[in-house]
Design a protein around this motif. Structure first.
Motif, mmCIF file in Angstrom:
data_model
loop_
_atom_site.group_PDB
_atom_site.id
_atom_site.type_symbol
_atom_site.label_atom_id
_atom_site.label_comp_id
_atom_site.label_asym_id
_atom_site.label_seq_id
_atom_site.Cartn_x
_atom_site.Cartn_y
_atom_site.Cartn_z
ATOM 1 N N ALA A 87 9.758 6.930 4.959
ATOM 2 C CA ALA A 87 8.969 8.040 5.508
ATOM 3 C C ALA A 87 7.529 8.004 4.997
ATOM 4 C CB ALA A 87 9.630 9.366 5.145
ATOM 5 N N VAL A 88 7.352 7.673 3.722
ATOM 6 C CA VAL A 88 5.996 7.584 3.166
ATOM 7 C C VAL A 88 5.241 6.411 3.790
ATOM 8 C CG1 VAL A 88 4.669 7.234 1.053
ATOM 9 C CG2 VAL A 88 6.683 8.694 1.017
ATOM 10 N N ALA A 89 5.949 5.308 4.065
ATOM 11 C CA ALA A 89 5.301 4.157 4.700
ATOM 12 C C ALA A 89 4.781 4.511 6.087
ATOM 13 C CB ALA A 89 6.279 2.985 4.789
ATOM 14 N N VAL A 90 5.546 5.297 6.823
ATOM 15 C CA VAL A 90 5.086 5.727 8.146
ATOM 16 C C VAL A 90 3.906 6.694 8.011
ATOM 17 C CG1 VAL A 90 5.747 6.954 10.245
ATOM 18 C CG2 VAL A 90 7.358 5.379 9.174
ATOM 19 N N ALA A 91 3.982 7.594 7.030
ATOM 20 C CA ALA A 91 2.897 8.559 6.837
ATOM 21 C C ALA A 91 1.608 7.884 6.373
ATOM 22 C CB ALA A 91 3.316 9.624 5.827
ATOM 23 N N ALA A 92 1.714 6.726 5.721
ATOM 24 C CA ALA A 92 0.526 6.039 5.198
ATOM 25 C C ALA A 92 -0.290 5.377 6.291
ATOM 26 C CB ALA A 92 0.943 4.999 4.161
ATOM 27 N N GLN A 93 0.135 5.506 7.533
ATOM 28 C CA GLN A 93 -0.653 4.946 8.633
ATOM 29 C C GLN A 93 -2.009 5.628 8.797
ATOM 30 O OE1 GLN A 93 1.796 3.146 12.229
ATOM 31 N NE2 GLN A 93 2.318 5.271 11.901
ATOM 32 N N ASN A 94 -2.154 6.832 8.236
ATOM 33 C CA ASN A 94 -3.460 7.501 8.312
ATOM 34 C C ASN A 94 -4.481 6.865 7.391
ATOM 35 O OD1 ASN A 94 -2.546 8.299 5.797
ATOM 36 N ND2 ASN A 94 -2.477 10.489 6.291
ATOM 37 N N LEU A 95 -4.055 5.862 6.582
ATOM 38 C CA LEU A 95 -4.931 5.081 5.702
ATOM 39 C C LEU A 95 -5.621 5.952 4.666
ATOM 40 C CD1 LEU A 95 -6.534 2.685 8.347
ATOM 41 C CD2 LEU A 95 -4.498 2.322 6.955
ATOM 42 N N LEU A 97 -6.099 7.106 1.046
ATOM 43 C CA LEU A 97 -5.882 6.328 -0.171
ATOM 44 C C LEU A 97 -4.778 6.900 -1.063
ATOM 45 C CD1 LEU A 97 -6.745 3.840 -1.714
ATOM 46 C CD2 LEU A 97 -8.507 5.198 -2.848
ATOM 47 N N PRO A 98 -4.711 8.211 -1.333
ATOM 48 C CA PRO A 98 -3.583 8.724 -2.140
ATOM 49 C C PRO A 98 -2.222 8.467 -1.491
ATOM 50 C CG PRO A 98 -5.355 10.327 -2.065
ATOM 51 C CD PRO A 98 -5.718 9.250 -1.081
ATOM 52 N N VAL A 184 -4.857 -1.054 -1.921
ATOM 53 C CA VAL A 184 -5.141 -0.202 -3.069
ATOM 54 C C VAL A 184 -5.913 -0.961 -4.141
ATOM 55 C CG1 VAL A 184 -4.056 1.165 -4.893
ATOM 56 C CG2 VAL A 184 -3.141 1.226 -2.588
ATOM 57 N N ASN A 185 -5.752 -2.281 -4.200
ATOM 58 C CA ASN A 185 -6.435 -3.134 -5.186
ATOM 59 C C ASN A 185 -6.081 -2.736 -6.612
ATOM 60 O OD1 ASN A 185 -7.912 -4.560 -3.149
ATOM 61 N ND2 ASN A 185 -9.303 -2.827 -3.016
ATOM 62 N N CYS A 186 -4.780 -2.574 -6.851
ATOM 63 C CA CYS A 186 -4.334 -2.209 -8.196
ATOM 64 C C CYS A 186 -4.211 -3.433 -9.096
ATOM 65 C CB CYS A 186 -2.989 -1.491 -8.122
ATOM 66 S SG CYS A 186 -1.663 -2.503 -7.430
#
Length: 205
Positions: A87-95, A97-98, A184-186
């Motif tokens: 679910a978080v992977a789908v939500a991260a489509q808004n790009l 950063l958090p 993220v460049n961690c």
């Protein structure tokens, strides 16, 4: 006339000193779009669907008395973590950063959860008891022995399918985690892109 000649001479000297081609290195402001190359919506929905399938199957076996309560509860919790990661992977489509950082953390957790579930399934396959040997002492119950053997074969194939599903979930989690790391460049500094600037020479009138 002398002043005009001096101005023209100074302008020509500055034009000769300025380079026609300038090369610089700048941060890529669109690097977060690289996350979209992983198709996060498809992979996230796949994570949710496969984990929900695993939860339903193990829940049915547990309800029928064919499960092991001490391992199935841990299996449920791990599978729910994978569902949340999808679910978080789908939500991260808004790009955002958090959200991308949260996606990276959850995908790392999902990798551990999938690996744990795979080990649990392999342990249950190894300790699966056999009940069909009792049917082969009497020729009358030979038919029931064949049915019991088929059921045990289906049971072992079901666990093998579970191992394959967990392997697929592990691969999906690793893929999404890698793409999140790139955004993220961690682990490494942000990459820079080469910018070539071409300057047209001034036209003298």
């Amino acid at each position: 006339m002398a002043d005009e000649a001096a101005v023209v001479e100074e302008g020509g000297a500055s034009a000769a000193q300025s380079p026609l081609v300038a090369v610089s290195f700048q941060r890529n402001v669109h690097r977060n779009k690289k996350y979209l190359e992983a198709e996060p919506k498809a992979l996230g929905v796949t994570q949710i669907g496969l984990s929900a399938f695993q939860i339903i199957c193990v829940g049915v076996l547990l309800a029928k008395g064919l499960g092991q309560i001490h391992t199935d509860v841990s299996f449920f919790i791990s599978s729910l973590l994978v569902v949340i990661a999808g679910a978080v992977a789908v939500a991260a489509q808004n790009l955002h950063l958090p959200t991308l950082r949260a996606c990276l953390g959850m995908q790392i957790v999902a990798c551990g959860a999938s690996l744990f579930n795979m080990i649990c399934i392999l342990v249950k396959m190894d300790h699966m008891p056999s009940f069909c040997w009792a049917y082969y002492y009497d020729n009358i119950t030979l038919h029931y022995g064949d049915i019991c053997s088929n059921i045990e074969s289906i049971h072992s194939h079901f666990y093998a399918e579970g191992v394959l599903i967990e392997a697929a979930l592990l691969a999906i989690s690793v893929t999404l985690a890698v793409y999140c790391c790139k955004v993220v460049n961690c682990c490494t500094p942000a990459p820079k892109m080469t910018v070539i600037t071409v300057q047209a020479p001034a036209v003298q009138q």
